[in-house]
Design a protein around this motif. Structure first.
Motif, short mmCIF file in Angstrom:
data_model
loop_
_atom_site.label_atom_id
_atom_site.label_comp_id
_atom_site.label_asym_id
_atom_site.label_seq_id
_atom_site.Cartn_x
_atom_site.Cartn_y
_atom_site.Cartn_z
N UNK A 83 -9.20 8.17 -3.11
CA UNK A 83 -9.16 7.15 -4.14
C UNK A 83 -8.37 5.94 -3.64
N UNK A 84 -8.74 4.77 -4.15
CA UNK A 84 -7.96 3.55 -3.96
C UNK A 84 -7.85 2.90 -5.33
N UNK A 136 12.93 6.70 -8.17
CA UNK A 136 11.88 7.09 -7.24
C UNK A 136 10.57 7.34 -7.96
N UNK A 137 9.48 7.22 -7.20
CA UNK A 137 8.16 7.56 -7.75
C UNK A 137 7.95 9.07 -7.59
N UNK A 138 6.82 9.60 -8.02
CA UNK A 138 6.62 11.06 -7.93
C UNK A 138 6.71 11.65 -6.52
N UNK A 139 6.52 10.84 -5.49
CA UNK A 139 6.65 11.34 -4.11
C UNK A 139 8.01 11.05 -3.51
N UNK A 140 8.94 10.57 -4.33
CA UNK A 140 10.28 10.28 -3.84
C UNK A 140 10.42 8.95 -3.13
N UNK A 141 9.41 8.07 -3.24
CA UNK A 141 9.52 6.75 -2.62
C UNK A 141 10.54 5.92 -3.39
N UNK A 142 11.44 5.26 -2.68
CA UNK A 142 12.50 4.49 -3.35
C UNK A 142 11.97 3.20 -3.96
N UNK A 143 12.24 3.03 -5.25
CA UNK A 143 11.86 1.84 -6.01
C UNK A 143 13.12 1.24 -6.60
N UNK A 144 13.16 -0.07 -6.71
CA UNK A 144 14.34 -0.77 -7.21
C UNK A 144 13.96 -1.64 -8.40
N UNK A 145 14.87 -1.74 -9.36
CA UNK A 145 14.79 -2.73 -10.43
C UNK A 145 15.84 -3.79 -10.13
N UNK A 175 0.84 -1.20 0.00
CA UNK A 175 0.00 0.00 0.00
C UNK A 175 0.88 1.25 0.00
N UNK A 176 0.53 2.19 -0.88
CA UNK A 176 1.27 3.44 -1.00
C UNK A 176 0.27 4.58 -0.93
N UNK A 177 0.55 5.59 -0.09
CA UNK A 177 -0.26 6.81 -0.04
C UNK A 177 0.50 7.88 -0.80
N UNK A 178 -0.15 8.47 -1.79
CA UNK A 178 0.53 9.46 -2.64
C UNK A 178 0.04 10.87 -2.32
N UNK A 179 0.80 11.86 -2.75
CA UNK A 179 0.43 13.26 -2.52
C UNK A 179 -0.42 13.82 -3.64
N UNK A 180 -0.25 13.32 -4.85
CA UNK A 180 -1.00 13.80 -6.03
C UNK A 180 -1.49 12.57 -6.78
N UNK A 181 -2.76 12.25 -6.59
CA UNK A 181 -3.31 10.99 -7.11
C UNK A 181 -3.14 10.86 -8.62
N UNK A 182 -3.52 11.87 -9.38
CA UNK A 182 -3.45 11.77 -10.84
C UNK A 182 -2.01 11.61 -11.32
N UNK A 222 -1.59 -1.15 -3.93
CA UNK A 222 -2.77 -0.36 -3.63
C UNK A 222 -2.31 1.09 -3.51
N UNK A 223 -2.74 1.94 -4.44
CA UNK A 223 -2.37 3.35 -4.44
C UNK A 223 -3.51 4.14 -3.83
N UNK A 224 -3.24 4.83 -2.73
CA UNK A 224 -4.26 5.60 -2.02
C UNK A 224 -3.99 7.09 -2.13
#
Length: 128
Positions: free
Chosen positions: A43-44, A116-125, A10-17, A56-58
């Motif tokens: 939104x979920x 990173x995603x738009x909120x700076x959350x660290x993602x790895x490949x 589950x991830x809570x974002x700052x800008x849903x769109x 799950x993007x919230x």
């Protein structure tokens, strides 16, 4: 107890769109279901990650920023397995998503990188 697999992250974002566009268009994750919960003004968005897991993007109004860094206690990052890390990095960079230089895991010998995603959350490949 016998845990079978990871069901969702589950991830809570700052800008849903903006985040919806990133996860669906840039990362190419298919939408399973999208729900707007009027009572929460939230939104979920359920997104498929392969055949095994979901994100799950919230969105919630007025969420506080996370004050920790990747080395702080808690969830460190979310890793996606890919077959070809070079091609995947090129696809991300075509969407103006910058990636760290590709490194090699000292333990497994596998190649990996972070972005990173738009909120700076660290993602790895992580290359299979």
């Amino acid at each position: 107890m016998q845990l079978a697999k990871i069901h969702h992250i589950a991830i809570i974002c700052s800008d849903y769109e903006r985040s919806k566009k990133f996860y669906t268009e840039v990362l190419g994750l298919p939408v399973i279901h999208e729900t707007f919960r009027a009572e929460r003004n939230s939104y979920k968005l359920d997104l498929a990650v392969g055949n095994q897991a979901q994100i799950e993007l919230f969105s919630f109004p007025d969420t506080p920023e996370r004050i920790s860094r990747p080395e702080a206690r808690g969830l460190r990052h979310l890793a996606f397995q890919v077959e070809n890390i070079d091609a995947t990095v090129q696809e991300l960079e075509a969407h103006q998503v910058s990636c760290e230089p590709i490194r090699v895991d000292d333990i497994t010998g596998k190649r990996f990188t972070f972005f990173t995603d738009p909120d700076g959350l660290p993602l790895e490949l992580y290359e299979a």
